[in-house]
Scaffold this active site. Sequence first.
Site, short mmCIF file in Angstrom:
data_model
loop_
_atom_site.label_atom_id
_atom_site.label_comp_id
_atom_site.label_asym_id
_atom_site.label_seq_id
_atom_site.Cartn_x
_atom_site.Cartn_y
_atom_site.Cartn_z
N ILE A 147 -62.14 34.96 100.90
CA ILE A 147 -61.52 34.72 99.60
C ILE A 147 -62.35 35.37 98.48
CG2 ILE A 147 -60.85 32.92 97.92
CD1 ILE A 147 -60.17 31.13 100.40
N ASP A 171 -74.31 35.74 97.80
CA ASP A 171 -73.93 35.40 99.17
C ASP A 171 -75.15 35.57 100.07
OD1 ASP A 171 -72.64 35.52 101.89
OD2 ASP A 171 -70.80 35.54 100.72
N GLN A 225 -67.14 29.94 95.67
CA GLN A 225 -66.46 29.93 96.98
C GLN A 225 -67.43 29.70 98.13
OE1 GLN A 225 -63.03 30.41 96.60
NE2 GLN A 225 -63.64 30.52 94.45
N SER A 234 -64.73 25.38 108.41
CA SER A 234 -64.44 24.94 109.78
C SER A 234 -64.71 23.44 110.00
CB SER A 234 -65.22 25.74 110.83
OG SER A 234 -65.08 25.14 112.09
N TYR A 263 -66.88 18.17 107.03
CA TYR A 263 -66.44 19.23 106.12
C TYR A 263 -65.60 18.64 104.98
CZ TYR A 263 -63.65 23.13 104.30
OH TYR A 263 -63.02 24.03 103.47
N ASN A 270 -54.87 26.15 103.89
CA ASN A 270 -54.79 27.22 104.90
C ASN A 270 -54.46 28.61 104.35
OD1 ASN A 270 -54.07 24.52 106.27
ND2 ASN A 270 -54.74 25.87 107.92
N VAL A 292 -56.47 30.55 112.50
CA VAL A 292 -55.49 30.93 113.53
C VAL A 292 -54.79 32.27 113.32
CG1 VAL A 292 -54.88 28.72 114.59
CG2 VAL A 292 -53.72 29.43 112.50
N ARG A 341 -57.50 19.17 118.58
CA ARG A 341 -58.88 19.17 118.08
C ARG A 341 -59.16 17.91 117.27
NH1 ARG A 341 -59.92 24.84 115.15
NH2 ARG A 341 -58.92 23.60 113.52
N ASP A 393 -58.50 17.14 113.16
CA ASP A 393 -57.32 17.87 112.66
C ASP A 393 -56.22 16.89 112.25
OD1 ASP A 393 -58.02 20.47 112.67
OD2 ASP A 393 -57.00 21.01 114.54
P1 NAD Z 1 -65.78 32.59 104.29
O1 NAD Z 1 -66.64 31.95 105.33
O2 NAD Z 1 -65.08 33.85 104.62
O3 NAD Z 1 -66.62 32.79 102.96
C1 NAD Z 1 -67.63 31.92 102.56
C2 NAD Z 1 -68.81 32.76 102.14
O4 NAD Z 1 -69.87 31.88 101.70
C3 NAD Z 1 -69.40 33.60 103.27
O5 NAD Z 1 -69.47 34.95 102.86
C4 NAD Z 1 -70.78 33.02 103.50
O6 NAD Z 1 -71.74 33.99 103.92
C5 NAD Z 1 -71.09 32.42 102.15
N1 NAD Z 1 -72.09 31.35 102.24
C6 NAD Z 1 -72.13 30.33 103.13
N2 NAD Z 1 -73.23 29.57 102.93
C7 NAD Z 1 -73.88 30.13 101.87
C8 NAD Z 1 -75.09 29.83 101.20
N3 NAD Z 1 -75.84 28.79 101.57
N4 NAD Z 1 -75.47 30.60 100.16
C9 NAD Z 1 -74.71 31.67 99.78
N5 NAD Z 1 -73.57 32.02 100.39
C10 NAD Z 1 -73.16 31.26 101.44
O7 NAD Z 1 -64.72 31.46 103.86
P2 NAD Z 1 -63.42 31.57 102.97
O8 NAD Z 1 -62.26 31.34 103.85
O9 NAD Z 1 -63.46 32.77 102.11
O10 NAD Z 1 -63.57 30.26 102.08
C11 NAD Z 1 -64.04 30.29 100.74
C12 NAD Z 1 -64.05 28.87 100.21
O11 NAD Z 1 -62.74 28.31 100.28
C13 NAD Z 1 -64.95 27.91 100.97
O12 NAD Z 1 -65.53 27.01 100.04
C14 NAD Z 1 -63.99 27.17 101.87
O13 NAD Z 1 -64.47 25.88 102.23
C15 NAD Z 1 -62.77 27.08 100.97
N6 NAD Z 1 -61.51 26.90 101.68
C16 NAD Z 1 -61.01 27.92 102.44
C17 NAD Z 1 -59.81 27.74 103.09
C18 NAD Z 1 -59.20 28.84 103.92
O14 NAD Z 1 -58.10 28.63 104.45
N7 NAD Z 1 -59.81 29.99 104.07
C19 NAD Z 1 -59.10 26.53 102.98
C20 NAD Z 1 -59.64 25.51 102.21
C21 NAD Z 1 -60.83 25.71 101.55
#
Ligand code: NAD
Length: 324
Positions: free
Chosen positions: A23, A42, A87, A92, A155, A184, A199, A283, A286
């Site tokens: 994201i 990051d 972000q 997971s 989580y 999602n 998925v 799982r 879930d």
């Molecule tokens: P992603 O894992 O692709 O991106 C998260 C990024 O955070 C990664 O690049 C990772 O290296 C970085 N990161 C993790 N720990 C870190 C730390 N301690 N310091 C600095 N950087 C760190 O995940 P995503 O899917 O892009 O999700 C982004 C956000 O959206 C997250 O907070 C996630 O919980 C939330 N979210 C995502 C979804 C989804 O469907 N993808 C759904 C609900 C919430």
Amino acid sequence: MGYSEIQFDKDSIFLVTGGAGFIGSNLIEVLLEKGYSVRCLDDLSNGHKSNIEPFLSNEKFEFIEGDITDFDICLSASKDVNYILHQAAWGSVPRSIEMPQYYEKVNVQGTINMMEAAVKNSVKKFVYASSSSVYGDEPTLPKREGKEGNVLSPYALTKKIDEEYARLYHSLYKLDTYGLRYFNVFGRRQDPNGAYAAVIPKFLNQLMNDEQPTINGDGKQSRDFTYIENVIEANLKACKAPSSVAGEAFNIAFGGREYLIDIYEHLTNALGKSIEPYFGPERAGDIKHSNADISKAKEMLGYSPDWSFEKGIEAAIDWYKENL
Ligand code: NAD
């Protein structure tokens, strides 16, 4: 509709934490295209340098490789910043059940660090990623803000705690915080690899390699799959939102509901594959069904998603066909 018309002061500086992830890297791409300065913080623990590689030559882009659990790094990364799109987190549900302490450290302590740094540096708006998992075992559909159940995983708990802290940071320290409960999300650059991959990219990758994907449970679980463009719109609109709606959290989804088994069929048809899935056990942690009421975000943020699941999945399939 969408975000093409949204503009900020031309000298605006954005900090995107987790910018090397799925994201975050999409947010950075759009902000740079619009001509703003963007910093990415990051630690590359889950993200990939390749996601930000195309931006490194842009003089308006700065990459800071660092960990949000280190407060000094959060402070220096947010210096002179106007907007933070936070972000960074460990995602997971199943992995969080295996390592709860680590999730608490990164997702909760890291988020507090970022909010504290935002206050110290007088950042204008703090927009952060929450999750639909905060609804936990609440069965009512559609999911509506204010009607949450008991969370089902570490989580989900970290995201719930983040929302509480964000509410407090607004009321106690006047930081304008906006929580976006993503449902999602899918789209370009989402990681297809690893045991904890989401998925859609995981199935696409496996089907393209003629491997048999596993569906956890009977495939009759449903989700409000949300295309990345809608999430970008929500982030930019939250940056524009008034202080009167700060401290709140909002459902960010399209407002539809897709069954996993139907998505599987859609993907196999689109790729011209006739591979039957393997049905594995359900799982832990879930939920069976998830579907969002997005009226709060529509009313308070002016959110108006224009990417349906059907339109988004076509774009995602095209991208993975070219890039996998
Ligand atoms: P992603 O894992 O692709 O991106 C998260 C990024 O955070 C990664 O690049 C990772 O290296 C970085 N990161 C993790 N720990 C870190 C730390 N301690 N310091 C600095 N950087 C760190 O995940 P995503 O899917 O892009 O999700 C982004 C956000 O959206 C997250 O907070 C996630 O919980 C939330 N979210 C995502 C979804 C989804 O469907 N993808 C759904 C609900 C919430």
